[in-house]
Scaffold this active site. Structure first.
Site, short mmCIF file in Angstrom:
data_model
loop_
_atom_site.label_atom_id
_atom_site.label_comp_id
_atom_site.label_asym_id
_atom_site.label_seq_id
_atom_site.Cartn_x
_atom_site.Cartn_y
_atom_site.Cartn_z
N THR A 197 -7.91 17.11 20.45
CA THR A 197 -9.23 16.58 20.14
C THR A 197 -9.30 15.26 20.87
O THR A 197 -8.32 14.52 20.87
CB THR A 197 -9.36 16.29 18.62
N ARG A 225 -15.08 28.66 11.10
CA ARG A 225 -14.08 27.63 10.74
C ARG A 225 -14.53 26.27 11.30
O ARG A 225 -14.94 26.15 12.44
CB ARG A 225 -12.72 28.01 11.33
N ASP A 228 -11.04 19.31 11.07
CA ASP A 228 -11.09 17.96 10.52
C ASP A 228 -12.02 17.03 11.29
O ASP A 228 -12.48 16.01 10.76
CB ASP A 228 -9.68 17.35 10.50
N THR A 248 -5.85 13.83 15.58
CA THR A 248 -5.81 15.09 16.31
C THR A 248 -4.67 15.92 15.74
O THR A 248 -3.76 15.37 15.13
CB THR A 248 -5.61 14.83 17.82
N GLY A 249 -4.76 17.23 15.92
CA GLY A 249 -3.70 18.08 15.42
C GLY A 249 -4.22 19.15 14.48
O GLY A 249 -5.42 19.48 14.54
N ASN A 250 -3.37 19.66 13.66
CA ASN A 250 -3.72 20.77 12.78
C ASN A 250 -4.71 20.32 11.71
O ASN A 250 -4.35 19.89 10.62
CB ASN A 250 -2.44 21.32 12.13
#
Ligand code: ASP
Length: 332
Positions: A197, A225, A228, A248-250
């Site tokens: 992101t 979906r 975040d 950023t990330g899951n």
């Protein structure tokens, strides 16, 4: 009656009701914030996008532009790069469509605009800005976000590229269901799926802070979906008196911990930016999650820090540009 007129009537009636009860201050926007000292302008942008995005945003800040214009321009630059993980032409969902999440938050008023699962419009951060500036809402999603964008004059176009089509064809040929249906990989690490992101934080010469982020989310995600990135305090957060943070990330896991809100609030309490970033990430680890994720934070005086979890072989970084030049900081 237009939507806006209905909305005004609703808020007007609500305000009148509250006033009758002796409760005032129910306006949609807050009064002007207390005067904040000006600072030395900066722009921070995450990942390898940093130097290029900052090279777009910094000259604007240096010539006196608003932090919101610099953040929007820096992120638009990345959204239109054709990168696989951000913007149009990348990360297809389970049915092969690319959808976008983005958020922008303006320090002086704590105002927010965001879009989730935006379809067929390239500049997601600009649509988010339109949500913030042209409506009383904060988050608009899905096909309705696309319809809103069209009302605001944005062009509808396919977000599919040769690259995203090939990625989807290859994945679909395997005949596997998306791993997003299996809750387990999230707890065991997310090596199976990629992430990125872009997040930017800017301070302008007038002393105003702005944060923004934009992504096409998670590969082969279930249609609809939303990650975040468009959630305040998860993908990004700013407080005019303190500083800002971007993540950023899951996102499926990270949004459960509001790491950017957490880090900014820790800084408000006096914690240094690096320690605040580490504490926000540690909170996720302490809860037992083993994911890939990162955060970059910057205080309004320009002191910054970053932290990550997982991603042993993934070089997460952020870049900060000031009048002294651009410095890229690897996060370990
Ligand atoms: N946080 C984004 C999401 O989960 C993706 C990423 O940053 O890698 O949608």
């Amino acid at each position: 009656m237009t939507d806006k007129a209905i909305s005004r009537r609703f808020f007007g009636a609500a305000a009148a009701g509250l006033a009758a009860l002796g409760i005032t201050g129910a306006a949609a926007k807050p009064a002007a914030p207390k005067a904040i000292p000006t600072g030395k302008p900066f722009i921070l942008t995450t990942w390898d996008f940093g130097p290029g995005a900052n090279a777009v945003g910094w000259p604007m800040l240096a010539s006196g532009a608003s932090a919101i214009d610099a953040v929007e321009a820096a992120i638009n630059h990345v959204e239109l790069l054709g990168d696989y993980w951000v913007g149009a032409g990348g990360v297809p969902n389970e049915v092969g469509e690319t959808t976008l999440d983005a958020m922008i938050m303006w320090g002086p008023t704590h105002d927010l605009g965001a879009v989730g699962c935006l379809k067929r419009v390239k500049k997601a951060i600009s649509v988010a800005r339109a949500v913030m500036e042209k409506t009383q809402h904060s988050l608009i999603v899905g096909d309705d976000a696309t319809r809103f964008a069209a009302r605001m004059g944005f062009t509808e176009t396919s977000l599919t590229s040769v690259v995203s089509q090939q990625a989807w064809d290859k994945w679909a040929a395997k005949g596997e269901k998306t791993d997003a249906f299996d809750p387990e990989p999230i707890r065991k690490g997310d090596q199976l799926v990629g992430h990125d992101t872009v997040g930017s934080i800017a301070l302008d010469a007038a002393g105003n802070l702005c944060v923004g982020c934009s992504t096409n989310g998670r590969e082969f995600k279930i249609p609809g979906r939303v990650g975040d990135s468009p959630i305040a305090g998860a993908g990004a957060y700013v407080d005019q008196a303190v500083g800002g943070a971007v993540a950023t990330g899951n996102g499926d896991v990270m949004m459960r911990f509001l790491p950017t809100y957490h880090a900014v609030e820790l800084m408000r309490g006096g914690m240094a930016p690096q320690a605040a970033a580490e504490a926000a990430i540690k909170r996720i680890e302490d809860a037992g999650y083993s994911i890939g994720g990162g955060i970059a934070v910057i205080r309004r005086d320009g002191v910054h820090g970053g932290a990550k979890t997982g991603w042993e072989d993934t070089p997460f970084s952020y870049s900060v540009q000031t009048a002294a030049g651009n410095v890229k900081t690897p996060v370990s």
